[in-house]
Design a protein around this motif. Structure first.
Motif, PDB file in Angstrom:
ATOM      1  N   PRO A  33       0.811  -1.222   0.000  1.00  0.00           N
ATOM      2  CA  PRO A  33       0.000   0.000   0.000  1.00  0.00           C
ATOM      3  C   PRO A  33       0.845   1.273   0.000  1.00  0.00           C
ATOM      4  N   THR A  34       0.342   2.290  -0.707  1.00  0.00           N
ATOM      5  CA  THR A  34       0.945   3.616  -0.706  1.00  0.00           C
ATOM      6  C   THR A  34      -0.174   4.644  -0.594  1.00  0.00           C
ATOM      7  N   PRO A  35      -0.133   5.528   0.408  1.00  0.00           N
ATOM      8  CA  PRO A  35      -1.174   6.559   0.503  1.00  0.00           C
ATOM      9  C   PRO A  35      -0.970   7.635  -0.560  1.00  0.00           C
ATOM     10  N   VAL A  36      -2.065   8.079  -1.172  1.00  0.00           N
ATOM     11  CA  VAL A  36      -1.993   9.123  -2.189  1.00  0.00           C
ATOM     12  C   VAL A  36      -3.137  10.108  -1.993  1.00  0.00           C
ATOM     13  N   LYS A  37      -2.938  11.303  -2.533  1.00  0.00           N
ATOM     14  CA  LYS A  37      -4.025  12.246  -2.750  1.00  0.00           C
ATOM     15  C   LYS A  37      -4.390  12.159  -4.231  1.00  0.00           C
ATOM     16  N   PRO A  50      -0.304  11.627  -8.765  1.00  0.00           N
ATOM     17  CA  PRO A  50       1.129  11.421  -9.003  1.00  0.00           C
ATOM     18  C   PRO A  50       1.594  10.176  -8.263  1.00  0.00           C
ATOM     19  N   THR A  51       2.541   9.467  -8.861  1.00  0.00           N
ATOM     20  CA  THR A  51       2.949   8.193  -8.284  1.00  0.00           C
ATOM     21  C   THR A  51       4.354   7.831  -8.734  1.00  0.00           C
ATOM     22  N   ASP A  52       4.846   6.713  -8.232  1.00  0.00           N
ATOM     23  CA  ASP A  52       6.117   6.190  -8.715  1.00  0.00           C
ATOM     24  C   ASP A  52       5.838   5.045  -9.692  1.00  0.00           C
ATOM     25  N   ARG A  53       6.868   4.349 -10.099  1.00  0.00           N
ATOM     26  CA  ARG A  53       6.718   3.343 -11.152  1.00  0.00           C
ATOM     27  C   ARG A  53       5.915   2.127 -10.717  1.00  0.00           C
ATOM     28  N   ASP A  84       1.215  13.431 -21.447  1.00  0.00           N
ATOM     29  CA  ASP A  84       1.070  14.808 -21.904  1.00  0.00           C
ATOM     30  C   ASP A  84       1.422  15.762 -20.764  1.00  0.00           C
ATOM     31  N   PRO A  85       2.478  16.566 -20.904  1.00  0.00           N
ATOM     32  CA  PRO A  85       2.872  17.456 -19.800  1.00  0.00           C
ATOM     33  C   PRO A  85       1.850  18.552 -19.523  1.00  0.00           C
ATOM     34  N   TYR A  86       0.931  18.774 -20.466  1.00  0.00           N
ATOM     35  CA  TYR A  86      -0.049  19.847 -20.306  1.00  0.00           C
ATOM     36  C   TYR A  86      -1.460  19.312 -20.061  1.00  0.00           C
ATOM     37  N   ASP A  87      -1.575  18.041 -19.715  1.00  0.00           N
ATOM     38  CA  ASP A  87      -2.898  17.478 -19.445  1.00  0.00           C
ATOM     39  C   ASP A  87      -3.579  18.278 -18.336  1.00  0.00           C
ATOM     40  N   GLU A  88      -4.833  18.670 -18.559  1.00  0.00           N
ATOM     41  CA  GLU A  88      -5.515  19.548 -17.607  1.00  0.00           C
ATOM     42  C   GLU A  88      -5.752  18.887 -16.253  1.00  0.00           C
ATOM     43  N   ALA A  89      -5.706  17.562 -16.194  1.00  0.00           N
ATOM     44  CA  ALA A  89      -5.874  16.889 -14.902  1.00  0.00           C
ATOM     45  C   ALA A  89      -4.755  17.261 -13.936  1.00  0.00           C
ATOM     46  N   LYS A  90      -3.576  17.555 -14.460  1.00  0.00           N
ATOM     47  CA  LYS A  90      -2.463  17.945 -13.596  1.00  0.00           C
ATOM     48  C   LYS A  90      -2.733  19.305 -12.955  1.00  0.00           C
ATOM     49  N   ASP A  91      -3.292  20.229 -13.728  1.00  0.00           N
ATOM     50  CA  ASP A  91      -3.648  21.533 -13.166  1.00  0.00           C
ATOM     51  C   ASP A  91      -4.760  21.389 -12.132  1.00  0.00           C
ATOM     52  N   THR A 102       6.540  13.694  -6.865  1.00  0.00           N
ATOM     53  CA  THR A 102       6.822  12.736  -7.928  1.00  0.00           C
ATOM     54  C   THR A 102       6.515  13.325  -9.295  1.00  0.00           C
ATOM     55  N   ALA A 103       7.152  12.770 -10.317  1.00  0.00           N
ATOM     56  CA  ALA A 103       7.054  13.339 -11.658  1.00  0.00           C
ATOM     57  C   ALA A 103       6.177  12.523 -12.598  1.00  0.00           C
ATOM     58  N   ARG A 104       5.715  11.345 -12.166  1.00  0.00           N
ATOM     59  CA  ARG A 104       4.899  10.502 -13.036  1.00  0.00           C
ATOM     60  C   ARG A 104       3.446  10.551 -12.577  1.00  0.00           C
ATOM     61  N   TRP A 105       2.546  10.411 -13.542  1.00  0.00           N
ATOM     62  CA  TRP A 105       1.125  10.567 -13.265  1.00  0.00           C
ATOM     63  C   TRP A 105       0.360   9.338 -13.734  1.00  0.00           C
ATOM     64  N   ALA A 106      -0.538   8.865 -12.892  1.00  0.00           N
ATOM     65  CA  ALA A 106      -1.368   7.704 -13.225  1.00  0.00           C
ATOM     66  C   ALA A 106      -2.812   8.137 -13.432  1.00  0.00           C
ATOM     67  N   ARG A 107      -3.438   7.535 -14.435  1.00  0.00           N
ATOM     68  CA  ARG A 107      -4.878   7.667 -14.648  1.00  0.00           C
ATOM     69  C   ARG A 107      -5.479   6.274 -14.477  1.00  0.00           C
ATOM     70  N   CYS A 108      -6.403   6.141 -13.526  1.00  0.00           N
ATOM     71  CA  CYS A 108      -6.979   4.840 -13.204  1.00  0.00           C
ATOM     72  C   CYS A 108      -8.466   4.820 -13.536  1.00  0.00           C
TER      73      CYS A 108
END
Length: 211
Positions: A33-37, A50-53, A84-91, A102-108
């Protein structure tokens, strides 16, 4: 513009409203388990964080909302990396939670969603925002009087944040960012459309009508 979907049963609406209450989760990758927002992307109802590998390398990924505990909502999910570095979900994430490390982003996207004994597919518990077209305007309306927004939080959930900021609105409620995290304020009922949502929010902002 409103996206149309098949009518939901009362039980489905109840569970969708539960899903929308949470912006934290434990992401369990192959048992670890890893806690995330996280945020819900109103375009497609996916969960983004945002997450790791580990989230991309796991053979099985399960989200427990709001945390891994006996009464949690459990979701078996499919995961893809947002490149996509400009994906609106990041904003949107930044508006909800601020900076991250972290620099990587997951979409679930959920394959199955378990509420105790009940199990839905993502199509049976849809989270795409039906009033997304007016969301910025409704947030602006809510933020026009921050003292009134703080009082609304106090009236509805008995918490009065010192510097509240409305960051999201959907047909079931609104999300307010505060120093303690995201406060979820649920509308009295599901909004039928954009105009209905605005009318309910204007009503809640009238002193004495939210309690």
């Amino acid at each position: 513009m409103t996206n149309h979907q098949a009518p939901l049963s009362d039980e489905q609406i109840t569970d969708v409203r539960k899903l929308r209450r949470y912006r934290t989760a434990d992401v369990v990758a192959d048992g670890t388990p890893t806690p995330v927002k996280l945020i819900i992307d109103g375009r497609d109802g996916s969960f983004v964080f945002p997450t790791d590998r580990s989230a991309f390398e796991a053979s099985e990924l399960v989200l427990w909302l709001p945390a891994e505990r006996f009464d949690a909502i459990q979701m078996l999910v499919q995961t893809e990396e947002i490149e996509d570095p400009y994906d609106e979900a990041k904003d949107r994430y930044l508006a909800y939670h601020g900076e991250h490390e972290t620099a990587r982003w997951a979409r679930c996207v959920a394959e199955t969603i378990r509420f105790g004994a009940r199990v839905w597919s993502s199509d049976e518990a849809p989270l795409h925002n039906q009033i997304r077209g007016v969301e910025p305007r409704l947030c602006k309306l809510l933020n026009a009087d921050r003292d009134r927004l703080a009082q609304l939080c106090d009236d509805m959930v008995n918490v009065r944040p010192p510097s509240p900021l409305a960051v999201g609105v959907d047909e079931d409620g609104l999300d307010v960012r505060a120093s303690i995290g995201i406060i979820r304020l649920e509308l009295p009922r599901r909004a039928r459309d954009e105009s209905d949502a605005e009318a309910m929010i204007r009503g809640l902002l009238q002193p004495g009508l939210a309690s």
